[in-house]
Write a protein that holds these residues in place. Structure first.
Motif, mmCIF file in Angstrom:
data_model
loop_
_atom_site.group_PDB
_atom_site.id
_atom_site.type_symbol
_atom_site.label_atom_id
_atom_site.label_comp_id
_atom_site.label_asym_id
_atom_site.label_seq_id
_atom_site.Cartn_x
_atom_site.Cartn_y
_atom_site.Cartn_z
ATOM 1 N N PHE A 34 0.814 -1.209 0.000
ATOM 2 C CA PHE A 34 0.000 0.000 0.000
ATOM 3 C C PHE A 34 0.850 1.262 0.000
ATOM 4 O O PHE A 34 0.418 2.306 -0.470
ATOM 5 N N THR A 141 -11.644 -2.429 -1.543
ATOM 6 C CA THR A 141 -10.254 -2.740 -1.854
ATOM 7 C C THR A 141 -9.594 -1.555 -2.527
ATOM 8 O O THR A 141 -10.266 -0.677 -3.067
ATOM 9 N N ASN A 142 -8.279 -1.551 -2.478
ATOM 10 C CA ASN A 142 -7.483 -0.551 -3.180
ATOM 11 C C ASN A 142 -7.085 -1.174 -4.513
ATOM 12 O O ASN A 142 -6.193 -2.012 -4.574
ATOM 13 N N ASP A 144 -5.488 0.011 -6.815
ATOM 14 C CA ASP A 144 -4.163 0.400 -7.286
ATOM 15 C C ASP A 144 -3.126 -0.671 -6.964
ATOM 16 O O ASP A 144 -2.009 -0.633 -7.498
ATOM 17 N N ARG A 163 -13.056 5.806 -6.828
ATOM 18 C CA ARG A 163 -11.791 6.399 -7.284
ATOM 19 C C ARG A 163 -11.936 7.890 -7.569
ATOM 20 O O ARG A 163 -11.020 8.653 -7.332
ATOM 21 N N HIS A 168 -10.112 8.008 0.376
ATOM 22 C CA HIS A 168 -8.984 7.641 1.234
ATOM 23 C C HIS A 168 -7.724 8.453 0.929
ATOM 24 O O HIS A 168 -6.664 8.151 1.444
ATOM 25 N N VAL A 172 -4.927 5.998 -3.439
ATOM 26 C CA VAL A 172 -5.735 4.887 -2.952
ATOM 27 C C VAL A 172 -7.004 4.827 -3.798
ATOM 28 O O VAL A 172 -7.901 5.649 -3.648
ATOM 29 N N THR A 174 -10.122 3.288 -4.204
ATOM 30 C CA THR A 174 -11.075 2.453 -3.476
ATOM 31 C C THR A 174 -12.266 2.082 -4.347
ATOM 32 O O THR A 174 -12.893 2.942 -4.959
#
Length: 182
Positions: A34, A141-142, A144, A163, A168, A172, A174
């Motif tokens: 992350f 979830t991320n 990326d 997104r 976040h 990130v 999301t």
């Protein structure tokens, strides 16, 4: 469909002896994959694994073990998405108590591509199906993170692509998903 992991892995509910290994997998993921590290507002369960996952019968922490080392995790908590940072309508759709939130689906890099994440998620969903009081399985979830979006699109239904909202912060991506109850 059950996809057992390839040997020599053991997938099971975590016990007290697994706490430090599970925490290591989680923290490594926050820093390595992350890139933002431990965030107390988001990751309190990682410090409080015992009280969060092991002491509550409606919660679960699954681990995949290779030899004597925890190499993957997946958790279930009876919480929904919090507002903020998530939209109010999303928090209302997935309320705490009746929502099984799927969290901490992490696999150490050297153990990826062995079916561990899929197996852990399937077993977590089976736990939810056998636990009274849950109406839905929610996760975010991320996307990326390499492979995350394709993985979840193969197992879950998109609810909201955040997104564009930046809920976040920068970097990130999301996306919110629901997995139908088995």
């Amino acid at each position: 469909m059950n996809h057992p992991p390839k040997p020599p892995y053991t997938v099971r509910p975590a016990g007290p002896a697994d706490v430090e290994g599970a925490r290591r997998v989680m923290l490594d993921t926050f820093y390595r994959d992350f890139g933002y590290g431990y965030v107390p507002a988001w990751h309190r369960d990682v410090v409080e694994i015992g009280s969060t996952y092991l002491d509550d019968p409606r919660h679960l922490l699954l681990v995949a073990v290779h030899g004597d080392r925890v190499v993957a995790t997946t958790g279930i908590r009876s919480t929904g998405p919090a507002h903020p940072p998530h939209p109010r309508w999303l928090a209302e759709r997935y309320p705490p108590g009746t929502t099984a939130q799927l969290v901490r689906v992490y696999v150490s890099p050297e153990h990826r591509r062995h079916g561990l994440a899929r197996t852990l998620v399937e077993r977590a969903c089976a736990f939810v199906a056998g636990t009274p009081g849950y109406d839905s399985i929610y996760l975010h979830t991320n996307v990326d993170v390499e492979g995350a979006e394709a993985f979840w699109r193969g197992m879950a239904k998109e609810i909201f692509d955040a997104r564009t909202t930046g809920e976040h912060g920068p970097g990130v991506g999301t996306v919110h998903f629901e997995i139908p109850l088995p």
